[in-house]
Scaffold this motif. Structure first.
Motif, short mmCIF file in Angstrom:
data_model
loop_
_atom_site.label_atom_id
_atom_site.label_comp_id
_atom_site.label_asym_id
_atom_site.label_seq_id
_atom_site.Cartn_x
_atom_site.Cartn_y
_atom_site.Cartn_z
N ALA A 30 -5.21 0.29 -4.18
CA ALA A 30 -5.23 1.47 -5.26
C ALA A 30 -3.76 1.30 -6.22
CB ALA A 30 -5.06 2.88 -4.72
N PRO A 31 -4.03 1.54 -7.52
CA PRO A 31 -2.63 1.42 -8.38
C PRO A 31 -1.70 2.36 -8.02
CG PRO A 31 -4.61 2.67 -9.50
CD PRO A 31 -5.06 2.28 -7.99
N MET A 32 -0.55 1.95 -7.91
CA MET A 32 0.93 2.79 -7.44
C MET A 32 1.69 2.84 -8.93
SD MET A 32 1.13 3.66 -4.21
CE MET A 32 0.14 3.37 -2.81
N ASP A 33 2.48 3.92 -8.89
CA ASP A 33 3.46 4.19 -9.79
C ASP A 33 4.79 3.94 -8.99
OD1 ASP A 33 5.58 5.31 -11.23
OD2 ASP A 33 4.07 5.58 -13.11
N TRP A 34 5.50 2.88 -8.86
CA TRP A 34 6.48 2.61 -7.97
C TRP A 34 7.81 3.56 -8.20
CZ3 TRP A 34 5.31 0.83 -3.27
CH2 TRP A 34 4.05 0.14 -3.23
N ALA A 35 7.94 3.64 -9.44
CA ALA A 35 8.95 4.72 -9.90
C ALA A 35 8.84 5.96 -9.31
CB ALA A 35 9.27 4.62 -11.49
N ALA A 36 7.61 6.26 -9.47
CA ALA A 36 7.49 7.77 -8.71
C ALA A 36 7.40 7.65 -7.40
CB ALA A 36 5.92 8.38 -9.34
N VAL A 37 7.00 6.59 -6.79
CA VAL A 37 7.09 6.74 -5.38
C VAL A 37 8.53 6.80 -4.77
CG1 VAL A 37 6.71 5.20 -3.61
CG2 VAL A 37 5.03 5.37 -5.14
N ALA B 161 -1.60 9.30 -9.10
CA ALA B 161 -0.65 10.34 -8.67
C ALA B 161 -1.06 10.60 -7.26
CB ALA B 161 -1.02 11.46 -9.48
N ASN B 162 -2.19 10.64 -6.84
CA ASN B 162 -2.54 10.84 -5.43
C ASN B 162 -1.85 9.83 -4.57
OD1 ASN B 162 -3.37 12.25 -3.02
ND2 ASN B 162 -5.32 11.71 -3.55
N VAL B 163 -2.39 8.74 -4.74
CA VAL B 163 -1.77 7.68 -3.73
C VAL B 163 -0.25 7.45 -3.83
CG1 VAL B 163 -4.05 6.35 -3.70
CG2 VAL B 163 -2.30 5.75 -5.38
N SER B 164 0.45 7.51 -4.84
CA SER B 164 1.81 7.35 -5.29
C SER B 164 2.55 8.51 -4.38
CB SER B 164 2.18 7.44 -6.55
OG SER B 164 1.78 6.54 -7.53
N ASN B 165 1.98 9.57 -4.46
CA ASN B 165 2.39 10.81 -3.76
C ASN B 165 2.21 10.67 -2.32
OD1 ASN B 165 3.08 13.93 -3.66
ND2 ASN B 165 1.03 13.84 -2.68
N THR B 166 1.12 9.93 -1.83
CA THR B 166 1.22 10.02 -0.30
C THR B 166 2.14 9.01 0.08
OG1 THR B 166 -1.34 10.26 -0.42
CG2 THR B 166 -0.59 9.21 1.36
N LEU B 167 2.42 7.80 -0.56
CA LEU B 167 3.24 6.92 -0.22
C LEU B 167 4.80 7.58 -0.18
CD1 LEU B 167 4.15 4.04 1.03
CD2 LEU B 167 4.21 3.22 -1.54
N GLY B 168 5.16 8.38 -1.26
CA GLY B 168 6.42 8.69 -1.46
C GLY B 168 6.78 9.80 -0.33
N LEU B 169 5.78 10.63 0.04
CA LEU B 169 6.06 11.62 1.05
C LEU B 169 6.16 11.11 2.55
CD1 LEU B 169 3.83 14.53 -0.22
CD2 LEU B 169 6.28 14.32 -0.52
N VAL B 170 5.96 9.86 2.71
CA VAL B 170 6.02 9.59 4.14
C VAL B 170 7.44 9.50 4.55
CG1 VAL B 170 6.02 7.36 5.44
CG2 VAL B 170 4.17 7.91 3.94
N SER B 171 8.49 9.37 3.78
CA SER B 171 9.99 9.42 4.34
C SER B 171 10.27 10.76 4.54
CB SER B 171 10.73 8.83 3.24
OG SER B 171 10.51 9.46 2.06
N ALA C 46 -0.93 5.49 3.30
CA ALA C 46 -0.09 4.86 2.35
C ALA C 46 -0.22 3.30 2.69
CB ALA C 46 1.30 5.38 2.43
N LEU C 47 -0.27 2.96 3.75
CA LEU C 47 -0.46 1.60 3.71
C LEU C 47 -1.58 0.89 3.30
CD1 LEU C 47 0.78 -1.03 5.16
CD2 LEU C 47 -0.53 -0.46 7.12
N PHE C 48 -2.91 1.64 3.50
CA PHE C 48 -3.96 1.20 3.01
C PHE C 48 -4.17 1.23 1.24
CE2 PHE C 48 -8.34 2.47 1.24
CZ PHE C 48 -9.10 1.65 1.61
N PHE C 49 -3.42 2.33 0.70
CA PHE C 49 -3.40 2.31 -0.49
C PHE C 49 -2.73 1.47 -1.34
CE2 PHE C 49 -3.83 7.29 -0.06
CZ PHE C 49 -5.16 7.17 0.03
N VAL C 50 -1.63 0.66 -0.60
CA VAL C 50 -0.78 -0.37 -1.01
C VAL C 50 -1.55 -1.38 -1.71
CG1 VAL C 50 0.87 -1.84 -0.76
CG2 VAL C 50 1.41 0.56 -0.14
#
Length: 257
Positions: free
Chosen positions: A204-211, A44-54, A197-201
């Motif tokens: 770390a495991p991502m939930d791409w739908a949530a991202v 949840a944390n890493v997916s959230n970080t990537l999603g919020l970049v935009s 986010a780039l590091f987490f990709v």
């Protein structure tokens, strides 16, 4: 993820993108929603970080007028935040999950006090400089750089109320109106979220739908937040920062009580 859950994540992304652009702490909206739909905390944390970049990017674009003339400052502070954000991301994958839990509410509390006192602190600092016959450092000086490095490490690790920390640090050291600092904060948050986010990709495991859902929502929210935030007078913006920070403290304390 069911349609209802997807709609909830999208709505959380819009809310987070909006509040991140105006103040910060959007993670406190999206992260609990991701946990509620069943994602593990780290995912949840890493997916959230990537999603919020935009959302950080669209928020920064919305504040482009306030960023005028700040390019050298952005480059210097951005480099420091890049290093800090990457360090925080690395810490997330190596430290125990509760490593920062006790100190985060204290940090946010200190930040809120600094935000409230910022006009008085800025006048005191300027008065001291006037007596000494020195000018304000264009980029805030070494104390600000160290503070931004540490705040960015926290941002790469989790990031709740990261914007509050940035504003509280920059206020006393940079001779700028609050709205120009807010524009600066949005760009620096984008830098930290982006490098983390780039590091987490890769690690770390991502939930791409949530991202994807958070990214779409945050993009919309960033545009909304810029339109609203830029129209707020300094006192109203300062009050909103304090209100959001207090909510963040309460939520973090309740979460770990």
């Amino acid at each position: 993820m069911s349609p209802a859950e997807a709609l909830a994540v999208l709505a959380a992304g819009i809310g987070a993108g909006t509040i991140n652009t105006i103040v910060g702490s959007g993670t406190l909206i999206t992260f609990p929603v991701l946990l509620a739909i069943g994602l593990p905390p780290v995912t949840a944390n890493v997916s959230n970080t990537l999603g919020l970049v935009s959302g950080s990017i669209t928020g920064a674009i919305g504040y482009r007028r306030e960023l005028g003339g700040q390019r050298p400052r952005l480059l210097r502070l951005g480099t420091v935040c890049l290093v800090g954000g990457l360090s925080g991301a690395v810490l997330l994958t190596t430290l125990p999950s509760g490593a920062f839990d006790a100190i985060v509410p204290v940090l946010i509390g200190i930040a809120l006090v600094l935000v409230v006192l910022q006009p008085r602190l800025a006048r005191a600092v300027q008065s001291r400089r006037d007596r000494a016959g020195t000018a304000a450092p264009t980029h805030g000086g070494p104390v600000l750089l160290i503070g931004m490095l540490l705040a960015s490490a926290y941002g790469g690790y989790f990031g709740a109320a990261q914007g509050v920390l940035y504003l509280s640090l920059m206020g006393p050291f940079l001779d700028e109106p609050l709205q120009r600092l807010n524009g600066l904060k949005n760009v620096l948050a984008a830098v930290v979220n982006g490098i983390a986010a780039l590091f987490f990709v890769f690690v770390a495991p991502m939930d791409w739908a949530a991202v994807a859902l958070i990214a779409v929502g945050a993009t919309i929210g960033g545009l909304i937040g810029a339109r609203v935030g830029r129209r707020l007078p300094p006192m109203a913006l300062r009050g909103l920062i304090v209100a959001v920070g207090l909510v963040a403290i309460v939520q973090l304390i309740l979460k770990h009580s």
